[in-house]
Structures are given as structure tokens and as C-alpha cells.
Design an enzyme around this catalytic site. Structure first.
Site, PDB file in Angstrom:
ATOM      1  CB  ALA A  77      -0.906  -0.022   1.226  1.00 27.88           C
ATOM      2  N   GLY A 120       0.788  -5.074   0.860  1.00 27.60           N
ATOM      3  CA  GLY A 120      -0.405  -5.145   0.014  1.00 27.60           C
ATOM      4  C   GLY A 120      -0.113  -5.750  -1.352  1.00 27.60           C
ATOM      5  CD  GLU A 123      -2.043  -7.779   2.830  1.00 29.46           C
ATOM      6  OE1 GLU A 123      -1.911  -6.592   2.466  1.00 29.46           O
ATOM      7  OE2 GLU A 123      -2.444  -8.104   3.948  1.00 29.46           O
ATOM      8  CD  GLU A 143       1.860  -5.680   5.584  1.00 35.29           C
ATOM      9  OE1 GLU A 143       2.691  -6.581   5.829  1.00 35.29           O
ATOM     10  OE2 GLU A 143       1.062  -5.746   4.637  1.00 35.29           O
TER      11      GLU A 143
HETATM   12  N1  CO8 Z   1       4.621   3.280  -0.469  1.00 30.79           N
HETATM   13  C1  CO8 Z   1       5.029   4.455  -0.977  1.00 30.79           C
HETATM   14  N2  CO8 Z   1       6.191   4.626  -1.626  1.00 30.79           N
HETATM   15  C2  CO8 Z   1       6.991   3.552  -1.763  1.00 30.79           C
HETATM   16  C3  CO8 Z   1       6.632   2.289  -1.261  1.00 30.79           C
HETATM   17  C4  CO8 Z   1       5.381   2.171  -0.587  1.00 30.79           C
HETATM   18  N3  CO8 Z   1       4.933   1.004  -0.112  1.00 30.79           N
HETATM   19  N4  CO8 Z   1       7.623   1.416  -1.538  1.00 30.79           N
HETATM   20  C5  CO8 Z   1       8.548   2.110  -2.197  1.00 30.79           C
HETATM   21  N5  CO8 Z   1       8.186   3.384  -2.335  1.00 30.79           N
HETATM   22  C6  CO8 Z   1       8.933   4.468  -2.998  1.00 30.79           C
HETATM   23  C7  CO8 Z   1      10.109   4.913  -2.156  1.00 30.79           C
HETATM   24  O1  CO8 Z   1       9.678   5.806  -1.161  1.00 30.79           O
HETATM   25  C8  CO8 Z   1      11.004   5.546  -3.194  1.00 30.79           C
HETATM   26  O2  CO8 Z   1      10.509   6.819  -3.486  1.00 30.79           O
HETATM   27  P1  CO8 Z   1      11.553   8.052  -3.661  1.00 30.79           P
HETATM   28  O3  CO8 Z   1      12.403   7.660  -4.831  1.00 30.79           O
HETATM   29  O4  CO8 Z   1      10.646   9.205  -3.924  1.00 30.79           O
HETATM   30  O5  CO8 Z   1      12.324   8.137  -2.382  1.00 30.79           O
HETATM   31  C9  CO8 Z   1      10.752   4.681  -4.426  1.00 30.79           C
HETATM   32  O6  CO8 Z   1       9.528   3.997  -4.182  1.00 30.79           O
HETATM   33  C10 CO8 Z   1      11.826   3.636  -4.629  1.00 30.79           C
HETATM   34  O7  CO8 Z   1      11.971   2.897  -3.437  1.00 30.79           O
HETATM   35  P2  CO8 Z   1      13.385   2.680  -2.700  1.00 30.79           P
HETATM   36  O8  CO8 Z   1      14.302   3.803  -2.979  1.00 30.79           O
HETATM   37  O9  CO8 Z   1      13.100   2.364  -1.268  1.00 30.79           O
HETATM   38  O10 CO8 Z   1      13.887   1.378  -3.479  1.00 30.79           O
HETATM   39  P3  CO8 Z   1      14.872   0.261  -2.945  1.00 30.79           P
HETATM   40  O11 CO8 Z   1      15.200  -0.585  -4.121  1.00 30.79           O
HETATM   41  O12 CO8 Z   1      15.990   0.862  -2.157  1.00 30.79           O
HETATM   42  O13 CO8 Z   1      14.015  -0.606  -1.901  1.00 30.79           O
HETATM   43  C11 CO8 Z   1      12.058  -1.789  -1.149  1.00 30.79           C
HETATM   44  C12 CO8 Z   1      12.927  -1.348  -2.343  1.00 30.79           C
HETATM   45  C13 CO8 Z   1      12.818  -2.767  -0.273  1.00 30.79           C
HETATM   46  C14 CO8 Z   1      10.839  -2.462  -1.739  1.00 30.79           C
HETATM   47  C15 CO8 Z   1      11.657  -0.556  -0.311  1.00 30.79           C
HETATM   48  O14 CO8 Z   1      11.133   0.431  -1.183  1.00 30.79           O
HETATM   49  C16 CO8 Z   1      10.595  -0.835   0.728  1.00 30.79           C
HETATM   50  O15 CO8 Z   1      10.910  -1.401   1.785  1.00 30.79           O
HETATM   51  N6  CO8 Z   1       9.348  -0.396   0.464  1.00 30.79           N
HETATM   52  C17 CO8 Z   1       8.267  -0.501   1.430  1.00 30.79           C
HETATM   53  C18 CO8 Z   1       7.756  -1.899   1.507  1.00 30.79           C
HETATM   54  C19 CO8 Z   1       6.675  -1.987   2.543  1.00 30.79           C
HETATM   55  O16 CO8 Z   1       6.867  -1.729   3.725  1.00 30.79           O
HETATM   56  N7  CO8 Z   1       5.482  -2.377   2.108  1.00 30.79           N
HETATM   57  C20 CO8 Z   1       4.344  -2.521   2.970  1.00 30.79           C
HETATM   58  C21 CO8 Z   1       3.535  -1.290   2.943  1.00 30.79           C
HETATM   59  S1  CO8 Z   1       2.229  -1.348   4.120  1.00 30.79           S
HETATM   60  C22 CO8 Z   1       1.048  -2.254   3.363  1.00 30.79           C
HETATM   61  O17 CO8 Z   1       1.194  -2.683   2.266  1.00 30.79           O
HETATM   62  C23 CO8 Z   1      -0.184  -2.483   4.138  1.00 30.79           C
HETATM   63  C24 CO8 Z   1      -1.180  -3.121   3.235  1.00 30.79           C
HETATM   64  C25 CO8 Z   1      -2.452  -3.074   3.880  1.00 30.79           C
HETATM   65  C26 CO8 Z   1      -3.498  -3.386   2.893  1.00 30.79           C
HETATM   66  C27 CO8 Z   1      -4.807  -3.416   3.338  1.00 30.79           C
HETATM   67  C28 CO8 Z   1      -5.083  -2.790   4.643  1.00 30.79           C
HETATM   68  C29 CO8 Z   1      -6.514  -2.830   5.057  1.00 30.79           C
END
Ligand code: CO8
Length: 269
Positions: A77, A120, A123, A143
Site C-alpha cells: 500500500a 499489500g 496480498e 507491515e
Molecule cells: N509506499 C510508498 N512509496 C513507496 C513504497 C510504498 N509502499 N515502496 C517504495 N516506495 C517508494 C520509495 O519511497 C522511493 O521513493 P523516492 O524515490 O521518492 O524516495 C521509491 O519507491 C523507490 O523505493 P526505494 O528507494 O526504497 O527502493 P529500494 O530498491 O531501495 O528498496 C524496497 C525497495 C525494499 C521495496 C523498499 O522500497 C521498501 O521497503 N518499500 C516498502 C515496503 C513496505 O513496507 N510495504 C508494505 C507497505 S504497508 C502495506 O502494504 C499495508 C497493506 C495493507 C493493505 C490493506 C489494509 C486494510
């Protein structure tokens, strides 16, 4: 709707010269929000649900493929969109409840998972009917690292797919697993070289789209019913569904074709 902001949509047919096929096509949806690793913001999910429903209503399409782009299937998400939301808001809106609309689709959906499928994103992949993994896929429910828990099936569909111990490990540690591991634990049905993933998924989709559409829907409904029913209820549901298919032209055609040693010509009726 003619255009989408965060996804790409394509209809493909087995014979490329025949783009007006009446049936047998595969609808491909590519998540495409490159700046955020396809993070599932509200607008992206609106696009996705709309496109899935449009393919579900399109008689020329027999199977749907959802895939990612760049380094990700979907990195979860959208964290920046939800970070400042308050309880009353997310509760009143029933945030993310509409994601489950994907599971109401009557046609099969194949998730072709390349790169990150996190939170997500994992999921969403689990909401699909068949999950095939590209060799570069990574799955996780991170998460817990954000001070929350999975909210769209990560504690429910994951345990049904992989069992308690592995599901607990994934949701409590937030650690990612590889495509190979995902296949070994039953999350993915197979692993395909990343470069060939989409083509292989579409090929599988053509195979499914070639079958009788009523029986395909019935298969999906019966398998999904298994998650909600006792064994005796499920077996009864299956048998009644099996009986019902004798009311279709495709049953007559499929069985006649077998006896006449020819390929069936299904019409989805
Ligand atoms: N949301 C928003 N932006 C994101 C997300 C995200 N989930 N993931 C990555 N991005 C963005 C980064 O902020 C970055 O943006 P910017 O260039 O502007 O700084 C860009 O994408 C590239 O990401 P990274 O620079 O971090 O790329 P890396 O290759 O270094 O890392 C990763 C890749 C490991 C995937 C890393 O981006 C990461 O850990 N992302 C977050 C993953 C995460 O925590 N996901 C879970 C989110 S919570 C969720 O999904 C809850 C779902 C609930 C669903 C239903 C609820 C009812």
C-alpha cells in the site's frame, strides 16, 4: 473508461492476426507507477478494479493476468498516502475493504509476480487465482516494521497458502522470501525465468481461455468454496456444480468431441 493513470491494459489473442476474436483472449493488466515501485495508492487500486471488472464483462476475454513493471510487482500500500491518517477516518472509510472486489471476478486471474511483492502487493498476488513467480520475485509482509499488521489478507490468505509456522515467521519478522522458497512452500505454483514470465503467464492464460467459459467459472467457484466450507458441504457444492454443467452446450460438445477424437469447439454456453 478509455485510459488509466497507473496501469497499462492490453488484450491479447492467441492468433495475433485475429484481433477481433470473439473469445479466447487474455486481458493483461500491468501495474505501472514506476516512481513508487507500483505502491498501491487509492487511484491505482481504482484503476485496477475498474480494469479487472471491464475484462470480467468482456466476452472475448477468458482469463486475466496481473503483472508488475520495473523492479516490482507492487511494494505495498502507499505508505506516504496513509501515514497521517487517523483511526476514525480509516474506520469510517473501511480503508482497503474495496480491494476484495478483485476476488469477486468470475474469470480466473493469474498473478505474474516479478520483483517485489510486499505488504499489500503480496496480498494482491494472493487474491489472484494462480500465482506464478518470476525468478527475481521477492515476497514479504513487512507491515510489522511500520508498526501495523497486514490488512488485506496477509494474516488470513497466507496461512491458508503456507501453514501457520511459515505465515507467522513472515508476518512477525517481516523478512522477505525468494521465488524459489515461495514455490516450495506453496505460495507460488511455479517459478519462471523473469524475462519469460509474462509470456508464460499469457500462454497459461490462453490455455484456460480456450476451455469452456462456464466450466472455468465453475472450477474457480468450487475451488474458492473449499476455503469457506466443511468438506461435506464442499463436496456437495462441487457435485451440484458438476450436475449443473450438464445443462451447458459445452458439456455436450466436450464429451462428443472426445468420442469423435477431435478438438472441442467451446462456445461458453
Ligand atoms: N509506499 C510508498 N512509496 C513507496 C513504497 C510504498 N509502499 N515502496 C517504495 N516506495 C517508494 C520509495 O519511497 C522511493 O521513493 P523516492 O524515490 O521518492 O524516495 C521509491 O519507491 C523507490 O523505493 P526505494 O528507494 O526504497 O527502493 P529500494 O530498491 O531501495 O528498496 C524496497 C525497495 C525494499 C521495496 C523498499 O522500497 C521498501 O521497503 N518499500 C516498502 C515496503 C513496505 O513496507 N510495504 C508494505 C507497505 S504497508 C502495506 O502494504 C499495508 C497493506 C495493507 C493493505 C490493506 C489494509 C486494510
Amino acid at each position: 473508461r478509455e485510459s488509466y493513470n497507473h496501469i497499462l491494459v492490453e488484450r491479447r489473442f492467441p492468433d495475433e492476426s485475429n484481433n477481433n476474436s470473439a473469445r479466447g483472449g487474455v486481458g493483461i493488466i500491468t501495474l505501472h507507477r514506476p516512481k513508487a515501485l507500483n505502491a498501491l495508492c487509492d487511484a491505482l487500486f481504482d484503476d485496477l478494479i475498474h480494469a479487472v471488472q471491464a475484462f470480467d464483462e468482456d466476452d472475448s476475454i477468458g482469463c486475466i493476468v496481473i503483472t508488475g513493471s520495473g523492479k516490482a510487482f507492487a511494494a505495498g500500500a502507499d505508505i506516504s498516502e496513509m501515514s497521517t491518517r487517523e483511526f476514525a477516518h480509516v474506520y469510517k472509510k473501511n480503508m482497503f475493504a474495496q480491494w476484495a472486489d478483485i476476488t469477486q471476478t468470475s474469470k480466473p486471474i493469474i498473478a505474474a509476480v516479478n520483483g517485489f511483492a510486499l505488504g499489500g502487493g503480496c496480498e494482491l498476488a494472493m487474491m489472484c487465482d494462480i500465482l506464478i513467480a518470476g525468478s527475481n520475485a521477492q515476497f514479504g509482509q513487512p507491515e510489522i516494521n511500520l508498526g501495523v499488521i497486514p490488512g488485506a489478507g496477509g494474516t488470513q490468505r497466507l496461512i491458508r497458502a503456507v501453514g501457520k509456522s511459515k505465515a507467522m515467521e513472515m508476518v512477525l519478522t517481516g523478512n522477505r522470501i525468494t521465488a524459489q522458497e515461495a514455490m516450495e512452500i506453496g505460495l507460488a505454483s511455479k517459478v519462471i525465468n523473469s524475462d519469460l514470465l509474462l509470456d508464460e503467464a499469457v500462454k497459461m492464460g490462453f490455455g484456460i481461455a480456450d476451455k469452456g467459459g462456464v466450466a472455468v467459472r465453475a472450477c474457480k467457484e468450487a475451488v474458492n468454496a473449499a476455503e469457506e466450507m466443511t468438506l461435506s458441504q464442499g463436496l456437495m457444492f462441487e457435485r451440484r456444480m458438476f450436475h449443473a454443467l450438464f445443462a451447458t452446450k459445452d458439456q455436450k460438445e466436450g464429451m462428443s468431441a472426445f468420442l469423435e477424437k477431435r478438438k472441442p469447439n467451446f462456445t461458453d454456453e
